[in-house]
Design an enzyme around this catalytic site. Structure first.
Site: not given
Length: 453
Positions: A48, A43-45
């Site tokens: 970012a 999910v961090k994409d």
């Protein structure tokens, strides 16, 4: 032709998948938002890209600059993808509790990885918060991301993840359940969903050793609640600005063991290979089952891929070492079966105390049986040797027979574990198992404790 101009354009629009067997006891429709379908497998994409683009827009990040961030691995991976496409250098500061796979993956995509100790205060100069800030101050043309307090994190989920979930459920979602770390996902999604329907409940999954649950319920930041834990990606010993507690209806805490066990269950029962925080979320979901009704639509978010935990939660030895495998241990042979092939370390009566000490150091053991030509005649342990040394500084050059204690009790492989346990006393720290054919093995208090579930 249908194609993306670069890998960043493939981020988002991840599938919503119905969960079945693992949530059979929940009387509601449970859907998983599977974020491993993002190119960086988490999910961090999403955040970012948003954080980098916002920093570019206001001049905090300049062409050719260096991105610096403290990360549990997934944000680092998302930043690495952005750095490659946009031409930045990247330094990831990571705590030593994170899996080796996460560190190796970050290095594989060009990031410089700096590893810091986990079990230190956030303000300690060795913590990954402090090291990240220091590197940003020392590195020319650098930008410290600070995902915890960078509100672009929350904004990414308000603009992307929340709307996706609302659209995919046709606005029928009644509950959103997610692990809380930096707070960006729960706050961004929660804000969007509550704007659409204030009755939607937002639940956070916390871990033991983290401050979130108690702070949410009492407003007290209790440092006594802070201690080292194994679960990755959720919980904190700080209060990130991205955690908007006013949007969260409640928290439930999940143990390290339950998080690990349910991480494996998701793969085995739903064929969805996801990470450690997903296991915590499912166990948390089951703890909250009385809150759900038959017509409810519950969405739980799975943060990342199980590929980052193959050396941990998906490794039997790692799980067994921590007592996370529910194995049926009833006899002496069950306790030693995983290391039965190891040689029994002994010391002879005429050897010197220094030889026993050297063996303890070399093999990292605390007890050693003493033998002579007739068999087992005594024992030594580190406590005995310490007491002897205090009484006589020259004890290291004395023969073992002058300081040894009684021989360890002997049992057969089939001896019930209850009987073995009774042989451990203040004076006796080990039991020998007679494997026959002249072979023996040792059971220590540590082995018995490790067998306790």
């Amino acid at each position: 032709m249908d194609f993306s101009n670069n890998i960043l354009e493939t981020i988002g629009n991840t599938p919503l998948v119905k969960l079945n067997k693992i949530v059979a006891e929940i009387d509601a429709l449970v859907l998983a938002k599977v974020e491993t379908f993002n190119p960086g497998n988490s999910v961090k994409d999403r955040m970012a890209v948003k954080m980098v683009e916002d920093a570019e827009a206001d001049g905090r990040l300049k062409p050719g600059g260096t991105i610096i961030e403290g990360t549990s691995g997934n944000t680092g991976m998302g930043l690495a993808l952005v750095a490659i496409i946009k031409g930045y250098k990247l330094i990831c500061v990571i705590s030593d509790k994170q899996s080796k796979e996460k560190m190796d993956i970050l290095r594989a995509v060009g990031a410089k990885v700096v590893v810091c100790p986990t079990n230190v205060e956030p303000t300690d100069p060795r913590s990954y918060y402090s090291v990240s800030k220091r590197l940003a101050e020392e590195t020319p043309n650098s930008w410290y991301v600070n995902q915890y307090d960078n509100l672009s994190n929350t904004l990414a989920h308000y603009e992307q993840t929340g709307p996706e979930i609302w659209k995919q459920t046709d606005g029928k979602i009644t509950h959103f359940v997610v692990g809380v770390g930096t707070g960006g996902t729960i706050s961004g999604v929660g804000k969007y969903l509550k704007e659409k329907n204030p009755n939607i409940k937002i639940w956070g999954i916390d871990t033991y050793g983290s401050v979130f649950k108690k702070y949410h319920e009492t407003g007290i930041f209790d440092e006594n609640e802070i201690y080292s834990y194994i679960t990755e990606g959720i919980g904190e010993d700080i209060l990130p600005k991205n955690v908007d507690f006013s949007l969260i209806d409640g928290f439930t805490k999940v143990t390290d063991k339950d998080a690990a066990v349910y991480t494996r269950k998701i793969a085995l029962e739903e064929a969805i290979f996801v990470g450690n925080s997903a296991g915590a979320c499912i166990k948390g979901l089951l703890q909250l089952k009385e809150h759900f009704k038959p017509d409810d639509v519950v969405v739980v978010l799975f943060h990342d891929s199980g590929s980052r935990y193959v050396g941990k939660m998906f490794n039997d030895d790692w799980m067994r070492e921590r007592g996370f495998l529910d194995e049926n241990i009833t006899k002496a042979e069950d306790v030693i079966k995983d290391h039965i092939d190891k040689e029994l370390i002994v010391v002879r009566t005429e050897e010197l105390v220094s030889h026993a000490i050297e063996r303890m150091r070399k093999y990292k053991i605390s007890q050693i049986p003493v033998v002579d030509i007739n068999g087992f005649v005594g024992s030594v342990d580190e406590t005995d040797l310490f007491r002897s040394y205090v009484a006589d500084k020259n004890v290291a050059e004395k023969p073992i027979k002058e300081v040894m204690g009684k021989p360890f009790p002997m049992v057969k492989p089939g001896t019930p574990i209850e009987e073995v346990s009774k042989l451990f006393t203040k004076e006796n720290d080990a039991v020998l198992v007679d494997l026959e054919n002249g072979n023996y093995h040792i059971i220590t208090k540590y082995d018995i404790i490790g067998a306790i579930k």
